[in-house]
Design a protein around this motif. Structure first.
Motif, PDB file in Angstrom:
ATOM      1  N   GLY A  41     103.424 -40.874  73.495  1.00 57.05           N
ATOM      2  CA  GLY A  41     102.198 -40.468  74.368  1.00 57.05           C
ATOM      3  C   GLY A  41     101.040 -40.661  73.784  1.00 57.05           C
ATOM      4  O   GLY A  41      99.927 -41.179  74.422  1.00 57.05           O
ATOM      5  N   TRP A  42     100.887 -40.278  72.400  1.00 55.29           N
ATOM      6  CA  TRP A  42      99.718 -40.465  71.848  1.00 55.29           C
ATOM      7  C   TRP A  42      99.290 -41.836  71.580  1.00 55.29           C
ATOM      8  O   TRP A  42      98.143 -42.420  71.857  1.00 55.29           O
ATOM      9  N   SER A  43     100.117 -42.525  71.409  1.00 56.67           N
ATOM     10  CA  SER A  43      99.967 -44.294  71.224  1.00 56.67           C
ATOM     11  C   SER A  43      99.212 -44.664  72.601  1.00 56.67           C
ATOM     12  O   SER A  43      98.214 -45.285  72.658  1.00 56.67           O
ATOM     13  N   VAL A  44     100.060 -44.371  73.660  1.00 57.72           N
ATOM     14  CA  VAL A  44      99.477 -44.905  74.897  1.00 57.72           C
ATOM     15  C   VAL A  44      98.203 -44.402  75.137  1.00 57.72           C
ATOM     16  O   VAL A  44      97.165 -44.977  75.814  1.00 57.72           O
ATOM     17  N   PHE A  45      98.035 -43.072  74.967  1.00 55.72           N
ATOM     18  CA  PHE A  45      96.918 -42.376  75.028  1.00 55.72           C
ATOM     19  C   PHE A  45      95.639 -43.193  74.473  1.00 55.72           C
ATOM     20  O   PHE A  45      94.552 -43.191  75.127  1.00 55.72           O
ATOM     21  N   TYR A  46      95.705 -43.451  73.224  1.00 54.86           N
ATOM     22  CA  TYR A  46      94.445 -44.112  72.266  1.00 54.86           C
ATOM     23  C   TYR A  46      94.354 -45.395  72.831  1.00 54.86           C
ATOM     24  O   TYR A  46      93.326 -46.051  72.752  1.00 54.86           O
ATOM     25  N   ILE A  47      95.520 -46.370  73.058  1.00 56.80           N
ATOM     26  CA  ILE A  47      95.527 -47.664  73.795  1.00 56.80           C
ATOM     27  C   ILE A  47      94.777 -47.693  74.964  1.00 56.80           C
ATOM     28  O   ILE A  47      93.690 -48.652  75.065  1.00 56.80           O
ATOM     29  N   LEU A  48      94.958 -46.734  75.730  1.00 50.55           N
ATOM     30  CA  LEU A  48      94.257 -46.523  77.009  1.00 50.55           C
ATOM     31  C   LEU A  48      92.905 -46.348  77.084  1.00 50.55           C
ATOM     32  O   LEU A  48      91.784 -46.989  77.383  1.00 50.55           O
ATOM     33  N   ILE A  49      92.514 -45.357  76.078  1.00 53.32           N
ATOM     34  CA  ILE A  49      91.302 -44.915  75.783  1.00 53.32           C
ATOM     35  C   ILE A  49      90.198 -46.422  75.220  1.00 53.32           C
ATOM     36  O   ILE A  49      89.127 -46.755  75.593  1.00 53.32           O
ATOM     37  N   ALA A  50      90.882 -47.198  74.263  1.00 50.23           N
ATOM     38  CA  ALA A  50      90.457 -48.484  73.678  1.00 50.23           C
ATOM     39  C   ALA A  50      90.181 -49.452  75.090  1.00 50.23           C
ATOM     40  O   ALA A  50      89.027 -50.158  74.895  1.00 50.23           O
ATOM     41  N   VAL A  51      91.193 -49.544  75.946  1.00 49.13           N
ATOM     42  CA  VAL A  51      91.123 -50.561  76.819  1.00 49.13           C
ATOM     43  C   VAL A  51      89.982 -50.085  77.919  1.00 49.13           C
ATOM     44  O   VAL A  51      89.213 -50.915  78.372  1.00 49.13           O
ATOM     45  N   ALA A  52      89.909 -48.856  78.063  1.00 49.99           N
ATOM     46  CA  ALA A  52      89.003 -48.327  79.195  1.00 49.99           C
ATOM     47  C   ALA A  52      87.572 -48.443  78.481  1.00 49.99           C
ATOM     48  O   ALA A  52      86.700 -48.822  79.428  1.00 49.99           O
ATOM     49  N   PHE A  53      87.640 -47.927  77.283  1.00 49.59           N
ATOM     50  CA  PHE A  53      86.017 -48.490  76.584  1.00 49.59           C
ATOM     51  C   PHE A  53      85.699 -49.972  76.781  1.00 49.59           C
ATOM     52  O   PHE A  53      84.659 -50.301  77.049  1.00 49.59           O
ATOM     53  N   GLY A  54      86.831 -50.750  76.300  1.00 52.53           N
ATOM     54  CA  GLY A  54      86.449 -52.267  76.238  1.00 52.53           C
ATOM     55  C   GLY A  54      85.966 -52.426  77.875  1.00 52.53           C
ATOM     56  O   GLY A  54      84.991 -53.477  77.790  1.00 52.53           O
ATOM     57  N   LEU A  55      86.692 -52.121  78.748  1.00 48.80           N
ATOM     58  CA  LEU A  55      86.265 -52.627  80.079  1.00 48.80           C
ATOM     59  C   LEU A  55      84.801 -52.206  80.441  1.00 48.80           C
ATOM     60  O   LEU A  55      84.214 -52.659  81.156  1.00 48.80           O
ATOM     61  N   ALA A  56      84.785 -50.773  80.209  1.00 47.33           N
ATOM     62  CA  ALA A  56      83.286 -50.350  80.542  1.00 47.33           C
ATOM     63  C   ALA A  56      82.234 -50.927  79.767  1.00 47.33           C
ATOM     64  O   ALA A  56      81.258 -51.356  80.208  1.00 47.33           O
ATOM     65  N   PHE A  57      82.455 -51.203  78.510  1.00 46.40           N
ATOM     66  CA  PHE A  57      81.393 -52.200  77.590  1.00 46.40           C
ATOM     67  C   PHE A  57      81.303 -53.476  78.228  1.00 46.40           C
ATOM     68  O   PHE A  57      80.071 -54.082  78.041  1.00 46.40           O
ATOM     69  N   MET A  58      82.439 -54.166  78.567  1.00 44.69           N
ATOM     70  CA  MET A  58      82.258 -55.506  79.443  1.00 44.69           C
ATOM     71  C   MET A  58      81.677 -55.330  80.753  1.00 44.69           C
ATOM     72  O   MET A  58      80.512 -56.195  80.732  1.00 44.69           O
ATOM     73  N   TRP A  59      81.659 -54.355  81.410  1.00 46.88           N
ATOM     74  CA  TRP A  59      80.729 -54.058  82.647  1.00 46.88           C
ATOM     75  C   TRP A  59      79.293 -53.836  82.334  1.00 46.88           C
ATOM     76  O   TRP A  59      78.343 -54.554  82.796  1.00 46.88           O
ATOM     77  N   TYR A  60      79.074 -53.165  81.046  1.00 47.61           N
ATOM     78  CA  TYR A  60      77.719 -52.965  80.512  1.00 47.61           C
ATOM     79  C   TYR A  60      76.985 -54.111  79.874  1.00 47.61           C
ATOM     80  O   TYR A  60      75.898 -54.168  79.965  1.00 47.61           O
ATOM     81  N   ALA A  61      77.740 -54.708  78.963  1.00 50.85           N
ATOM     82  CA  ALA A  61      77.072 -55.699  78.313  1.00 50.85           C
ATOM     83  C   ALA A  61      77.353 -57.083  78.614  1.00 50.85           C
ATOM     84  O   ALA A  61      76.807 -58.247  78.054  1.00 50.85           O
ATOM     85  N   GLY A  62      78.396 -57.380  79.456  1.00 56.88           N
ATOM     86  CA  GLY A  62      78.679 -58.715  80.027  1.00 56.88           C
ATOM     87  C   GLY A  62      80.088 -59.104  79.117  1.00 56.88           C
ATOM     88  O   GLY A  62      80.698 -58.582  78.345  1.00 56.88           O
ATOM     89  N   ALA A  63      80.770 -60.020  80.146  1.00 57.16           N
ATOM     90  CA  ALA A  63      81.957 -60.809  79.563  1.00 57.16           C
ATOM     91  C   ALA A  63      82.168 -61.302  78.168  1.00 57.16           C
ATOM     92  O   ALA A  63      83.072 -60.873  77.587  1.00 57.16           O
ATOM     93  N   ASP A  64      81.032 -61.791  77.839  1.00 56.41           N
ATOM     94  CA  ASP A  64      81.239 -62.511  76.576  1.00 56.41           C
ATOM     95  C   ASP A  64      81.491 -61.548  75.536  1.00 56.41           C
ATOM     96  O   ASP A  64      82.091 -61.444  74.785  1.00 56.41           O
TER      97      ASP A  64
END
Length: 337
Positions: A41-64
């Motif tokens: 449960g905790w592993s999935v939680f932290y991976i999902l947070i990392a992925v969600a942050f990455g997607l938000a960051f990609m939207w904010y800063a660009g695909a590269d």
């Protein structure tokens, strides 16, 4: 050049510090042996947070920049698995009670984050001032890869850790644990417990891994912010990942070989980047190409390891060592410090 608003920096810092504080409070409030389901449960939680942050960051800063983050995160995550090998050895060597392993890992992650933040600031400043640092970082990674491959079937000797030995000489240490305390009193005298020595061992291990991982992630991005968040989110999931895979680590027999290949690849990438700045005709490796190579190497390493251990149950994985260890083949029963 990545330009971020004060609000984005604030949200990032609050998120990371908040997750760390939550992890630490949870570990202190409920010391217990972490089971498989909880670890999943905790592993999935932290991976999902990392992925969600990455997607938000990609939207904010660009695909590269988003691709750079995910490449850096995968590099750090793969290196953190090797870090887990050493954590398992430390926990076993010092016979840390299962109820307090959660607390030790959380403090270890905090130490790692502080050390890596310092290395990131210093590394970014050096790279900004001296282009030749790309060459030096690249050569360091290639050397590390060669040493790791040469000693891929060895375990580090935790008892011979220089900082651990020095701590024992300077600070009196008890032979028994006192709950989750780092210090205790016996006959009115304040003494360190074995748990304090464990933290010293983990902290010094974190320092050695930072020396490798920071140049490695600078090989996929030159942005200090991305280097920091990639490290932070990879380390935040390390505690849960420890309890999830500690029983499976022995099966990853080719992990050290795979990591050596990845480190060598990134080292060559850094050398090419340096050479390209002097001779524009020298080719460079793109972030997307780096991401593909890293994922493919990790996939092949994992599948080959599982096939090997299935066909040869006696095969056992090792974290690898950067120097020869004459005691690596000796197997003694775990004992507290």
């Amino acid at each position: 050049m990545l330009e971020l608003s004060v609000l984005w920096w604030t949200v990032t810092i609050v998120l990371i510090v908040g997750l760390l504080a939550f992890d630490l409070i949870f570990a202190a409030a409920r010391p217990h042996a972490v089971g498989f389901k909880e670890a999943v449960g905790w592993s999935v939680f932290y991976i999902l947070i990392a992925v969600a942050f990455g997607l938000a960051f990609m939207w904010y800063a660009g695909a590269d920049f988003g691709a750079q983050y995910f490449a850096g995160y995968i590099v750090e995550k793969s290196l953190s698995v090797d870090n887990l090998f050493v954590f398992v050895i430390i926990m076993t060597t010092f016979a840390v009670p299962e109820a307090h392993q959660h607390k030790v890992l959380t403090f270890g992650i905090i130490i790692a984050l502080i050390l890596r933040a310092i290395f990131i600031v210093v590394g970014a400043a050096l790279l900004d001032l001296f282009a030749v640092m790309f060459l030096l970082f690249g050569l360091l990674l290639i050397f590390t890869a060669i040493q790791l491959f040469r000693h891929r079937d060895q375990d580090p000797d935790v008892q011979e850790n220089g900082l651990v030995k020095l701590t024992r000489k300077v600070i009196p240490v008890t032979t028994e644990y006192d709950g989750g305390r780092l210090f205790t009193r016996i006959d009115g005298k304040k003494l360190a417990t074995p748990l304090f020595i464990v933290l010293i061992a983990i902290g010094s291990t974190d320092l050695l891994f930072a020396l490798d991982s920071i140049p490695a992630v600078f090989g996929v991005t030159a942005e200090p912010y991305i280097v920091f968040v990639a490290n932070a989110f990879a380390l935040l999931g390390l505690r849960a990942l420890f309890f999830l895979v500690k029983g499976l680590l022995d099966r990853l027999v080719y992990l050290s070989t795979g990591l050596a290949i990845i480190l060598a690849f990134i080292g060559v990438k850094l050398v090419l980047h340096w050479a390209h700045g002097i001779w524009p005709g020298v080719p460079t490796v793109s972030t997307n190409a780096s991401l593909v190579v890293i994922v493919v190497v990790l996939a092949i390493t994992t599948v080959a390891s599982l096939i090997k251990t299935k066909n040869d149950p006696s095969a056992k994985a090792h974290p690898g060592s950067l120097r020869a260890n004459p005691h690596s083949d000796e197997h003694s029963s775990p004992r507290p410090s």
